[in-house]
Design a protein around this motif. Structure first.
Motif, mmCIF file in Angstrom:
data_model
loop_
_atom_site.group_PDB
_atom_site.id
_atom_site.type_symbol
_atom_site.label_atom_id
_atom_site.label_comp_id
_atom_site.label_asym_id
_atom_site.label_seq_id
_atom_site.Cartn_x
_atom_site.Cartn_y
_atom_site.Cartn_z
ATOM 1 N N ILE A 1 0.760 -1.282 0.048
ATOM 2 C CA ILE A 1 -0.057 0.187 -0.125
ATOM 3 C C ILE A 1 0.831 1.431 -0.115
ATOM 4 O O ILE A 1 0.650 2.251 -0.880
ATOM 5 C CB ILE A 1 -0.963 -0.046 0.957
ATOM 6 C CG1 ILE A 1 -2.179 -1.072 1.172
ATOM 7 C CG2 ILE A 1 -1.658 1.217 1.324
ATOM 8 C CD1 ILE A 1 -2.934 -1.292 2.257
ATOM 9 N N HIS B 1 -6.980 5.790 -4.127
ATOM 10 C CA HIS B 1 -7.388 4.760 -3.140
ATOM 11 C C HIS B 1 -8.316 3.708 -3.885
ATOM 12 O O HIS B 1 -8.339 2.471 -3.669
ATOM 13 C CB HIS B 1 -8.051 5.749 -2.076
ATOM 14 C CG HIS B 1 -8.629 4.614 -0.916
ATOM 15 N ND1 HIS B 1 -8.037 4.129 -0.083
ATOM 16 C CD2 HIS B 1 -10.041 4.140 -0.779
ATOM 17 C CE1 HIS B 1 -8.639 3.120 0.971
ATOM 18 N NE2 HIS B 1 -9.894 3.263 0.497
ATOM 19 N N PRO B 2 -9.277 4.007 -4.523
ATOM 20 C CA PRO B 2 -10.320 3.084 -4.970
ATOM 21 C C PRO B 2 -9.631 2.070 -6.169
ATOM 22 O O PRO B 2 -9.856 0.634 -5.784
ATOM 23 C CB PRO B 2 -11.434 3.682 -6.117
ATOM 24 C CG PRO B 2 -11.257 4.983 -5.389
ATOM 25 C CD PRO B 2 -9.955 5.538 -4.885
ATOM 26 N N GLN C 1 -6.297 1.164 -5.612
ATOM 27 C CA GLN C 1 -5.522 0.513 -4.703
ATOM 28 C C GLN C 1 -6.487 -0.727 -4.231
ATOM 29 O O GLN C 1 -5.912 -1.957 -4.153
ATOM 30 C CB GLN C 1 -5.088 1.361 -3.386
ATOM 31 C CG GLN C 1 -3.922 2.327 -3.813
ATOM 32 C CD GLN C 1 -3.348 3.076 -2.502
ATOM 33 O OE1 GLN C 1 -3.656 2.493 -1.417
ATOM 34 N NE2 GLN C 1 -2.841 3.876 -2.844
ATOM 35 N N ASN C 2 -7.508 -0.375 -4.037
ATOM 36 C CA ASN C 2 -8.479 -1.449 -3.422
ATOM 37 C C ASN C 2 -8.844 -2.588 -4.271
ATOM 38 O O ASN C 2 -8.694 -3.695 -4.095
ATOM 39 C CB ASN C 2 -9.627 -1.218 -2.924
ATOM 40 C CG ASN C 2 -9.470 -0.005 -1.816
ATOM 41 O OD1 ASN C 2 -8.704 -0.140 -0.687
ATOM 42 N ND2 ASN C 2 -10.340 0.959 -1.363
ATOM 43 N N LYS C 3 -8.894 -2.183 -5.702
ATOM 44 C CA LYS C 3 -9.257 -3.170 -6.659
ATOM 45 C C LYS C 3 -8.001 -3.817 -7.141
ATOM 46 O O LYS C 3 -8.428 -5.267 -7.165
ATOM 47 C CB LYS C 3 -9.670 -2.335 -8.029
ATOM 48 C CG LYS C 3 -11.014 -1.772 -8.002
ATOM 49 C CD LYS C 3 -11.435 -1.170 -9.186
ATOM 50 C CE LYS C 3 -12.764 -0.295 -9.241
ATOM 51 N NZ LYS C 3 -12.954 0.582 -10.311
ATOM 52 N N ILE D 1 -5.619 -4.799 -4.767
ATOM 53 C CA ILE D 1 -5.466 -5.831 -3.824
ATOM 54 C C ILE D 1 -6.372 -6.836 -3.480
ATOM 55 O O ILE D 1 -6.123 -7.818 -3.282
ATOM 56 C CB ILE D 1 -5.391 -4.872 -2.325
ATOM 57 C CG1 ILE D 1 -4.437 -3.806 -2.284
ATOM 58 C CG2 ILE D 1 -5.614 -5.653 -1.125
ATOM 59 C CD1 ILE D 1 -4.527 -2.919 -0.983
ATOM 60 N N SER D 2 -7.747 -6.374 -4.130
ATOM 61 C CA SER D 2 -8.600 -7.439 -3.914
ATOM 62 C C SER D 2 -8.424 -8.538 -5.234
ATOM 63 O O SER D 2 -9.049 -9.682 -4.756
ATOM 64 C CB SER D 2 -10.098 -6.800 -4.312
ATOM 65 O OG SER D 2 -10.227 -6.832 -5.875
#
Ligand code: HEM
Lengths: 139, 278
Positions: free
Chosen positions: A109, A119-120, A122-124, A126-127
């Motif tokens: 991160i 941020h959005p 990053q989440n995608k 990581i998921s």
């Protein structure tokens, strides 16, 4: 009041639906250049982390950079093929603890933050990486 | 007294064995709910309160105040979370009757066990089971309104899941809890009453969005029994949480707690500060 809760949930579901578009995560991130930047930052994060660095003591870093970038590209649906070993082959025997896994995600991160990945996105990303967790924890 | 003794002894027992917990992702340890358990604000979650992973322990403390039209609830609590498996908690409630005068105090001792999963990484939600033993100290008002008992135990089963990037790329967290309880207004008005003195199943839910690694917002709903026949309402709140680091969190909420002991429309601000001590 239950109605309010249901409506919020519905609104959230709609919001999720609206945000999807036809471009791939690879394009949204900014292509190979951005992925390379993340990987470069990630290697720096590992270098300065006393807990994670020892895992990489005998690693050929150039190979790691190449294979890890390929893998991120594949996770993001970019035009790459992964030519490295399986996650089990690579991480088996390291006996990676849950805490160290999560710490590595923290470092990842940081690497994305330093590459100014929103941020959005990053989440995608990581998921799409998290399924690898059960292929390496405590093995 | 008991509270500090509990934390103290647990810390002494474990300090030599494990490292302090920071092994979870920031924002994923949740908060501390009114009765002391790791959770949202009013609902216990399946997540344990601290940032400990399987090899770590953590200790947390929190202070919460809810300012309503005719009442004020002050909560002081602490919990320890062991190896991301077991959570032990204690919370002290001081309920000020600001309009009528007087105070009702009770202590809640809680235990929770994680049965399955990881809130982020497992395919299915994290599942935990817990109990809360509530011991009412100021029993006069509970007696006056017709409560059957002055101690009681709640049992709950909670499921919590974080969906990474689920809402336009933002992380979504939801929790659903089923609670067996006889408690009137958390137990502050005793347990059971003229209308019902059996266990009833109450559903509680939370939903939230993490707008960054440091800000979350959402809402919660908690169903309540009406054993006393005083028209006890379900509770709800809308919250924003700021999590500057793994060591501290601040929550501001607007709570609508409905009718309490006959005084209707109890609404107000909920403020909570929590922190990981270890
Ligand atoms: C999201 C999780 C992870 C992913 C997707 C991932 C992916 C990869 C990839 C693609 C490689 C290169 C494979 C090859 O050379 O064929 C690699 C190597 C490596 N990974 Fe990971 N990794 C993850 C987590 C971790 C963690 C948590 C650790 C340790 C704490 C770790 C330690 C290593 C090491 C030491 C190597 C080099 C192995 C060698 O020298 O041959 N990885 N990883």
């Amino acid at each position: 009041m239950v109605k309010q809760l249901v409506m919020t949930a519905a609104a959230i579901a709609l919001l999720g639906g609206c945000a999807s578009s036809s471009s791939t995560l690879y394009e949204e991130l900014g292509g190979q250049a951005k992925i390379n930047e993340i990987v470069e930052n990630f290697v720096h994060e590992i270098e300065y982390n006393n807990t994670i660095l020892p895992y990489f003591a005998d690693t050929d870093i150039d190979r790691f950079i190449q294979k890890f970038a390929e893998q991120l590209c594949v996770f993001a649906e970019g035009p790459c093929t992964y030519s490295g070993d399986t996650m089990e082959q690579v991480h088996g025997g390291m006996n990676i603890s849950e805490a160290d896994f999560n710490l590595t995600v923290d470092l990842f991160i940081n690497a994305m933050n330093k590459a100014n990945i929103p941020h959005p996105l990053q989440n995608k990303l990581i998921s799409r990486m998290t399924h690898t967790r059960k292929q390496m924890l405590y093995l | 007294m008991r509270l500090t003794t509990l934390i103290g002894s647990v810390l002494i027992v474990y300090s030599g064995i494990a490292c302090a917990g920071d092994g979870k992702l920031i924002g994923t340890a949740g908060l501390n709910q009114l009765e002391g358990a790791g959770g949202g604000g009013i609902v216990p979650w399946a997540t344990l309160s601290g940032y400990d992973s399987q090899d770590q322990i953590s200790a947390n403390a929190f202070i919460t105040q809810v300012n309503l039209d005719d009442y004020r609830l002050n909560v002081l609590g602490a919990n320890v979370s062991l190896y991301d498996r077991v959570e032990l908690s204690v919370a002290r409630h001081a309920f000020d009757l600001t309009t009528l005068g007087g105070e009702i105090a009770q202590t809640v001792y809680g235990a929770k066990v994680r049965l399955y999963g990881d809130v982020i990484y497992s395919d299915w939600p994290q599942i935990s089971a817990g109990m809360q033993y509530k011991d009412l100290e100021d029993t006069a008002i509970a007696g006056l309104v017709g409560a059957k008992d002055t101690t009681g135990i709640d049992y709950f089963l909670a499921a919590t899941k974080v969906h990474l990037g689920a809402v336009g790329g933002y992380n979504l967290v939801w929790n659903l809890t089923g609670r067996l309880t006889k408690a009137n207004q958390l137990g502050l008005l005793g347990f059971g009453g003229p209308d019902n003195s059996d266990y009833e199943l109450m559903l509680e839910g939370s939903i939230g969005v993490l707008f960054s690694r440091h800000f979350a917002a959402g809402m919660e709903y908690r169903q309540k029994p009406d054993n006393l026949g005083l028209g006890e309402d379900d509770w709800m709140d809308v919250f924003v949480t700021y999590i500057p680091s793994k060591n501290v969190n601040f929550t501001l909420a607007w709570a609508d707690l409905g009718s309490i002991a006959g005084a209707t429309g109890q609404k107000g601000l909920y403020l909570s500060v929590g922190g990981q001590l270890w």
